[in-house]
Write a protein that holds these residues in place. Structure first.
Motif, PDB file in Angstrom:
ATOM      1  N   THR A 171       0.838  -1.195   0.000  1.00 39.45           N
ATOM      2  CA  THR A 171       0.000   0.000   0.000  1.00 39.45           C
ATOM      3  C   THR A 171       0.873   1.246   0.000  1.00 39.45           C
ATOM      4  OG1 THR A 171      -0.193   0.481   2.382  1.00 39.45           O
ATOM      5  CG2 THR A 171      -1.556  -1.312   1.506  1.00 39.45           C
ATOM      6  N   PHE A 172       0.245   2.378  -0.242  1.00 37.38           N
ATOM      7  CA  PHE A 172       0.941   3.654  -0.213  1.00 37.38           C
ATOM      8  C   PHE A 172       0.553   4.463   1.023  1.00 37.38           C
ATOM      9  CE2 PHE A 172       1.091   2.250  -4.546  1.00 37.38           C
ATOM     10  CZ  PHE A 172       2.365   2.608  -4.973  1.00 37.38           C
ATOM     11  N   TRP A 192     -10.095  -7.135  13.229  1.00 33.83           N
ATOM     12  CA  TRP A 192      -9.261  -7.394  12.043  1.00 33.83           C
ATOM     13  C   TRP A 192      -9.057  -6.123  11.214  1.00 33.83           C
ATOM     14  CZ3 TRP A 192      -7.592 -12.432  10.141  1.00 33.83           C
ATOM     15  CH2 TRP A 192      -7.816 -13.463  11.064  1.00 33.83           C
ATOM     16  N   GLY A 193      -8.826  -5.023  11.900  1.00 29.44           N
ATOM     17  CA  GLY A 193      -8.679  -3.738  11.215  1.00 29.44           C
ATOM     18  C   GLY A 193      -7.567  -3.684  10.182  1.00 29.44           C
ATOM     19  N   PRO A 194      -6.329  -4.116  10.521  1.00 26.75           N
ATOM     20  CA  PRO A 194      -5.251  -4.046   9.523  1.00 26.75           C
ATOM     21  C   PRO A 194      -5.520  -4.905   8.300  1.00 26.75           C
ATOM     22  CG  PRO A 194      -4.368  -4.371  11.734  1.00 26.75           C
ATOM     23  CD  PRO A 194      -5.853  -4.564  11.832  1.00 26.75           C
ATOM     24  N   GLN A 195      -6.086  -6.104   8.510  1.00 30.32           N
ATOM     25  CA  GLN A 195      -6.365  -6.993   7.384  1.00 30.32           C
ATOM     26  C   GLN A 195      -7.398  -6.373   6.441  1.00 30.32           C
ATOM     27  OE1 GLN A 195      -5.988  -7.990  10.514  1.00 30.32           O
ATOM     28  NE2 GLN A 195      -4.781  -9.882  10.601  1.00 30.32           N
ATOM     29  N   LYS A 196      -8.441  -5.778   7.021  1.00 36.05           N
ATOM     30  CA  LYS A 196      -9.487  -5.175   6.186  1.00 36.05           C
ATOM     31  C   LYS A 196      -8.955  -3.966   5.429  1.00 36.05           C
ATOM     32  CE  LYS A 196     -13.354  -6.741   9.059  1.00 36.05           C
ATOM     33  NZ  LYS A 196     -14.457  -6.334   9.968  1.00 36.05           N
ATOM     34  N   ARG A 197      -8.113  -3.182   6.085  1.00 33.65           N
ATOM     35  CA  ARG A 197      -7.549  -2.005   5.406  1.00 33.65           C
ATOM     36  C   ARG A 197      -6.592  -2.448   4.307  1.00 33.65           C
ATOM     37  NH1 ARG A 197      -6.765   3.411   6.719  1.00 33.65           N
ATOM     38  NH2 ARG A 197      -6.289   4.453   4.733  1.00 33.65           N
ATOM     39  N   LEU A 198      -5.777  -3.455   4.585  1.00 33.74           N
ATOM     40  CA  LEU A 198      -4.860  -3.998   3.579  1.00 33.74           C
ATOM     41  C   LEU A 198      -5.627  -4.500   2.370  1.00 33.74           C
ATOM     42  CD1 LEU A 198      -2.060  -5.138   2.652  1.00 33.74           C
ATOM     43  CD2 LEU A 198      -2.613  -7.194   3.973  1.00 33.74           C
ATOM     44  N   ALA A 199      -6.669  -5.292   2.620  1.00 34.21           N
ATOM     45  CA  ALA A 199      -7.465  -5.850   1.519  1.00 34.21           C
ATOM     46  C   ALA A 199      -8.114  -4.752   0.701  1.00 34.21           C
ATOM     47  CB  ALA A 199      -8.521  -6.794   2.088  1.00 34.21           C
ATOM     48  N   ALA A 200      -8.630  -3.726   1.369  1.00 39.84           N
ATOM     49  CA  ALA A 200      -9.293  -2.636   0.664  1.00 39.84           C
ATOM     50  C   ALA A 200      -8.316  -1.852  -0.201  1.00 39.84           C
ATOM     51  CB  ALA A 200      -9.974  -1.711   1.670  1.00 39.84           C
ATOM     52  N   GLU A 201      -7.137  -1.554   0.344  1.00 39.11           N
ATOM     53  CA  GLU A 201      -6.168  -0.752  -0.397  1.00 39.11           C
ATOM     54  C   GLU A 201      -5.644  -1.500  -1.621  1.00 39.11           C
ATOM     55  OE1 GLU A 201      -5.110   2.431   0.092  1.00 39.11           O
ATOM     56  OE2 GLU A 201      -6.639   2.627   1.654  1.00 39.11           O
ATOM     57  N   VAL A 202      -5.336  -2.774  -1.467  1.00 38.89           N
ATOM     58  CA  VAL A 202      -4.787  -3.548  -2.589  1.00 38.89           C
ATOM     59  C   VAL A 202      -5.850  -3.761  -3.661  1.00 38.89           C
ATOM     60  CG1 VAL A 202      -3.775  -5.745  -3.288  1.00 38.89           C
ATOM     61  CG2 VAL A 202      -3.072  -4.687  -1.143  1.00 38.89           C
ATOM     62  N   THR A 203      -7.062  -4.114  -3.244  1.00 43.92           N
ATOM     63  CA  THR A 203      -8.132  -4.347  -4.215  1.00 43.92           C
ATOM     64  C   THR A 203      -8.453  -3.081  -4.987  1.00 43.92           C
ATOM     65  OG1 THR A 203      -9.055  -6.033  -2.728  1.00 43.92           O
ATOM     66  CG2 THR A 203     -10.466  -5.254  -4.517  1.00 43.92           C
TER      67      THR A 203
END
Length: 326
Positions: A171-172, A192-203
């Motif tokens: 992510t950026f 699971w905040g970091p996982q959800k943010r990671l998934a959202a940013e990459v997708t």
């Protein structure tokens, strides 16, 4: 989607990328000229000392001549790209270190130019295996191979011990924001905040904002039995979410029942066993279990406003029903 998401209007621009097939130059290079040129500059001792080469030589399968020459061919690719496209940097996973070093040595010896190699950490599965085509567990950028929903779920499922590293790699987000996300996670790990943010940013980066919304709709439909999400899903999203599902087009008849639907879709066997499949709770429509086979289908409940019914028989057998002439 990098330009749309991360570049302010009028503030800088992205260069153009060229996708090249190395068969265009390797396939035209005479063997003797290759051996006399690039082959004469690469030293056997150096190639044999590479860790990857040593591991293959010690393995039960051994190492073929084709495998041994692979670093030389990759090194020649770097030389060709430097000469014809001004390429000065080769980037690869850290398992490519030996091949990249061979390329560095070949280019510097034959041109005298200053070139560089960069390696990045390999992304591995939860068992530590490399992700990739050869291992058969690749995560693809191509939507036809890995849908936005599947990409989103891959990152949502990442363990706590790698999610911070992935936030930095993929992510950026500013490092300060990542640190804050991890601090909040330590207080509320169940969210699971970091996982959800990671998934959202990459997708979002790979498939755009609409791709992210598609992934969220599919998530709600599959894991939260959201009728609203099912009603908003396109045919493409349904096919992506239920890749193994059987599709059927049916004509809604007056007084049509759940039993009729299941039989017309060939979802249950004929006779008493199919009837019992429903009464025993093995059938659901749009996420809601139906136990009365004689229940008449109702628009808005069993048939969604987008003209679709999602029929599930058992735990994993899905049927996408498209209703005609509603």
């Amino acid at each position: 989607n990098h330009r749309e998401l991360f570049w302010e209007p009028g503030n800088g621009r992205l260069g153009r990328a060229a996708l090249l097939d190395n068969a265009r130059w390797l396939g035209r290079e005479p063997l003797l000229r290759f051996l006399g040129g690039a082959g004469g500059r690469l030293r056997m001792g150096t190639l044999l000392s590479r860790q990857s080469c040593q591991a293959r030589l010690r393995s039960a399968e051994g190492m073929s001549l084709a495998e041994f020459l692979y670093p030389a061919l990759q090194a020649y690719d770097f030389l060709h790209l430097h000469r014809h496209h001004g390429c000065r940097i080769q980037l690869g996973g850290h398992d490519q270190m030996g091949n990249i070093m061979s390329g560095y040595e070949l280019v510097t010896k034959m041109t005298g130019a200053e070139v560089f190699g960069i390696t990045v950490p390999l992304i591995t599965s939860t068992t530590g295996d490399k992700l990739g085509k050869t291992a058969g567990n690749a995560v693809w950028l191509n939507r036809e191979k890995t849908s936005p929903f599947e990409l989103y779920q891959f990152f949502v499922r990442q363990q706590d011990n790698v999610v911070e590293k992935y936030l930095k790699l993929f992510t950026f987000l500013p490092l300060e924001e990542i640190a804050h996300i991890m601090e909040m996670h330590a207080k509320e790990p169940e969210k699971w905040g970091p996982q959800k943010r990671l998934a959202a940013e990459v997708t979002k980066l790979v498939h755009g904002r609409e791709g992210l919304e598609s992934a969220k709709r599919c998530t709600k439909a599959l894991y939260y039995s959201s009728v609203e999400a099912l009603e908003e899903m396109s045919d493409q999203e349904l096919q992506e979410l239920f890749r193994q599902a059987t599709s059927a087009e049916l004509l809604l008849e007056s007084g049509m029942t759940v039993l009729d639907l299941c039989r017309k879709a060939n979802a249950i066997p004929d006779g008493p066993s199919g009837y019992r499949k429903i009464t025993d709770g093995g059938v659901s429509i749009n996420g809601n279990r139906v136990t009365n086979p004689e229940t008449v289908l109702i628009l808005g409940q069993h048939i969604l406003k987008n003209g679709v019914s999602l029929l599930r028989v058992g735990k994993k057998n899905y049927y996408i029903i498209k209703w005609l002439q509603l």
